[in-house]
Motif scaffolding. Structure first.
Motif, short mmCIF file in Angstrom:
data_model
loop_
_atom_site.label_atom_id
_atom_site.label_comp_id
_atom_site.label_asym_id
_atom_site.label_seq_id
_atom_site.Cartn_x
_atom_site.Cartn_y
_atom_site.Cartn_z
N ARG A 273 0.86 -1.18 0.00
CA ARG A 273 0.00 0.00 0.00
C ARG A 273 0.90 1.23 0.00
O ARG A 273 1.80 1.36 0.83
N VAL A 274 0.67 2.12 -0.96
CA VAL A 274 1.43 3.36 -1.04
C VAL A 274 0.61 4.48 -0.40
O VAL A 274 -0.53 4.72 -0.79
N ARG A 275 1.20 5.14 0.58
CA ARG A 275 0.54 6.26 1.25
C ARG A 275 1.46 7.46 1.22
O ARG A 275 2.58 7.40 1.72
N MET A 276 0.97 8.55 0.64
CA MET A 276 1.76 9.76 0.50
C MET A 276 0.95 10.96 0.97
O MET A 276 -0.25 11.04 0.67
N PRO A 277 1.58 11.93 1.64
CA PRO A 277 0.85 13.13 2.06
C PRO A 277 0.46 14.01 0.89
O PRO A 277 -0.52 14.76 0.95
N ALA A 278 1.22 13.93 -0.20
CA ALA A 278 0.92 14.73 -1.40
C ALA A 278 1.41 13.97 -2.62
O ALA A 278 2.43 13.28 -2.57
N TRP A 279 0.68 14.11 -3.72
CA TRP A 279 1.04 13.41 -4.95
C TRP A 279 1.82 14.28 -5.93
O TRP A 279 2.21 13.81 -7.00
N SER A 280 2.05 15.53 -5.58
CA SER A 280 2.78 16.41 -6.49
C SER A 280 3.83 17.21 -5.74
O SER A 280 3.70 17.47 -4.53
N ALA A 281 4.87 17.59 -6.47
CA ALA A 281 5.93 18.46 -5.96
C ALA A 281 6.34 19.36 -7.11
O ALA A 281 7.03 18.93 -8.04
N GLY A 282 5.89 20.60 -7.07
CA GLY A 282 6.21 21.52 -8.16
C GLY A 282 5.58 21.08 -9.46
O GLY A 282 4.35 20.95 -9.57
N ARG A 283 6.41 20.80 -10.46
CA ARG A 283 5.94 20.40 -11.78
C ARG A 283 5.91 18.88 -11.97
O ARG A 283 5.72 18.41 -13.09
N ILE A 284 6.08 18.14 -10.90
CA ILE A 284 6.11 16.68 -10.97
C ILE A 284 4.93 16.11 -10.19
O ILE A 284 4.64 16.53 -9.07
N VAL A 285 4.23 15.16 -10.79
CA VAL A 285 3.05 14.58 -10.16
C VAL A 285 3.05 13.07 -10.39
O VAL A 285 3.64 12.57 -11.36
N LEU A 286 2.40 12.34 -9.50
CA LEU A 286 2.33 10.88 -9.59
C LEU A 286 0.93 10.42 -9.96
O LEU A 286 -0.06 11.07 -9.61
N ALA A 287 0.86 9.28 -10.65
CA ALA A 287 -0.42 8.71 -11.05
C ALA A 287 -0.37 7.20 -10.91
O ALA A 287 0.70 6.59 -10.88
N GLY A 288 -1.54 6.57 -10.84
CA GLY A 288 -1.61 5.12 -10.75
C GLY A 288 -0.98 4.59 -9.47
O GLY A 288 -1.03 5.22 -8.41
N ASP A 289 -0.37 3.41 -9.56
CA ASP A 289 0.22 2.77 -8.38
C ASP A 289 1.33 3.60 -7.76
O ASP A 289 1.59 3.49 -6.56
N ASP A 321 -1.92 26.61 -15.20
CA ASP A 321 -1.86 26.56 -13.74
C ASP A 321 -1.79 25.10 -13.29
O ASP A 321 -2.78 24.52 -12.85
N HIS A 322 -0.60 24.52 -13.41
CA HIS A 322 -0.45 23.10 -13.06
C HIS A 322 -0.65 22.86 -11.57
O HIS A 322 -1.10 21.79 -11.16
N VAL A 323 -0.34 23.84 -10.74
CA VAL A 323 -0.50 23.68 -9.30
C VAL A 323 -1.98 23.46 -8.96
O VAL A 323 -2.34 22.53 -8.22
N ALA A 324 -2.84 24.29 -9.51
CA ALA A 324 -4.28 24.13 -9.28
C ALA A 324 -4.79 22.83 -9.86
O ALA A 324 -5.63 22.14 -9.26
N ALA A 325 -4.27 22.47 -11.04
CA ALA A 325 -4.70 21.23 -11.68
C ALA A 325 -4.31 20.01 -10.85
O ALA A 325 -5.12 19.10 -10.64
#
Length: 384
Positions: A273-289, A321-325
């Protein structure tokens, strides 16, 4: 205005889905994949609910149905192969589809290959971002700069490690390992998954269909503590782990272990199980598993497709506005992933009872309608 460039790491389920929708919205997606071609465990997965709607919008439902299995039931057997329980897996006329993960990945890739650039046999080794973009270093290719980077590279995400930190910080072993193996040929019963249990262990034989020429799939699921030095790419280690875990098991297990010993396409990994406080950092974002793995029991492929579509929609509706997205994507998609992550222990108890008493209760419970629904919604394999 020049179209935004987006690097997507991972050509499993989330990656090609995201590339398809981003390209249609005017972005320029590039998908990089470590493997030399499409790779997958081959495990059966479900495309259900919101993911079936995404597939419908992509015009892929008919292709998914053509590749779908003919499974209508899950049958439990004892050491001698005698049936001790069965549940019906019925779509009840809906759009939900079960097919091999290999087939799903292939269909999604073929739908997006003309929409995006695909680079196989390469991987991301370094990321440096600033206010204007992300400089990406690759293992083999020349460095490139992108406006955004998406890590859709699975449980063992390289992008997550580079942008957020060590895997051990976010990945929790759930006390179960799963392995899958394509069998030498088709199985006798094309309509039933057949599962054998002994305490803390399960083996299932699943009918196959599609580009695998109908070959069946064997799945090994067993309870076990985290193995020190475990390497998800070490096939020799995986063979040893399975031989040890299933020593003395009955039914067809000795025969299946013999195939394991000679297999070159064995897959084994931790149910995590992957648990993260946030899925994005600046211009980098995570998806899926990479962002929210719920592994074997959590509708992983459904969540991967749905999350990719949600991310693409958020980026399209928040131009510039990638941050809002990213914030909108995460807020929306966590509502789907959080309940699935909480259900992992329940699903393990249903499919891999730890004791013989638990097995007896489970087998008796197959006569009850609530368990039918529970098992149907929890037997999706790892995505991503």
């Amino acid at each position: 205005m020049t179209a935004k460039t987006v690097l997507i790491s991972g050509a499993g389920v989330a990656g090609p889905t995201l590339a398809y929708w981003l390209a249609r919205a005017g972005f320029r997606p590039t998908v990089v994949e470590r493997a030399g071609g499409l790779r997958s465990s081959g495990s059966p997965v479900d495309v259900r609910g919101p993911a079936a709607e995404v597939a419908r919008k992509m015009g892929l439902l008919s292709r998914l149905r053509e590749a779908a299995t003919d499974v209508t039931g899950l049958k439990f057997v004892n050491d001698r192969g005698k049936r001790v329980g069965r549940v019906t897996l019925d779509n009840a006329g809906g759009e939900d589809v079960e097919l091999s993960r290999t087939e799903l990945a292939r269909i999604l890739y073929e739908a997006s290959q003309d929409e995006a650039e695909f680079v196989f046999h390469d991987s991301v080794t370094a990321l440096e971002q600033d206010d204007g973009g992300v400089d990406v270093t690759f293992e083999k290719g020349a460095p490139r700069r992108f406006d955004l980077v998406v890590g859709a590279d699975g449980l063992h995400s390289a992008v997550r490690k580079l942008a957020f930190g060590a895997e051990t910080t976010f990945v929790e072993h759930m006390g179960v390992y799963v392995a899958t193996l394509p069998l030498d040929g088709p199985v006798a019963d094309p309509h039933n998954v057949v599962m054998y249990n002994s305490p803390g262990r399960a083996v299932a034989v699943h009918p196959g269909r599609g580009h695998d020429h109908g070959r069946g799939i064997a799945a090994f699921m067993y309870r076990g503590a985290a193995v020190p030095g475990f390497d998800h790419r070490d096939t020799a280690q995986h063979r040893r782990m399975l031989a040890s875990a299933y020593a003395g098991a009955g039914w067809r297990v000795p025969e299946l272990l013999e195939q394991v010993r000679h297999a070159d396409d064995l897959y084994l990994d931790s149910v995590s199980r992957v648990r993260m406080p946030a899925w994005s950092a600046g211009r980098i974002v995570l998806a899926g598993d990479a962002a929210s793995c719920v592994s074997l029991f959590g509708d992983g492929s459904t969540l991967a497709m749905t999350g990719a579509h949600t991310l693409a929609t958020a980026l399209t509706e928040s131009p510039g506005d990638h941050v809002a997205a990213f914030r909108r994507y995460e807020t929306t998609h966590r509502k789907l992933t959080a309940p699935k992550q909480r259900n992992v222990p329940v699903a393990a108890a249903l499919l891999i009872p730890a004791t013989r008493a638990g097995m007896t209760v489970r087998n008796l419970g197959t006569r009850l309608a609530p368990l039918v629904t529970a098992v149907q919604r929890m037997t999706t394999a790892r995505s991503a």
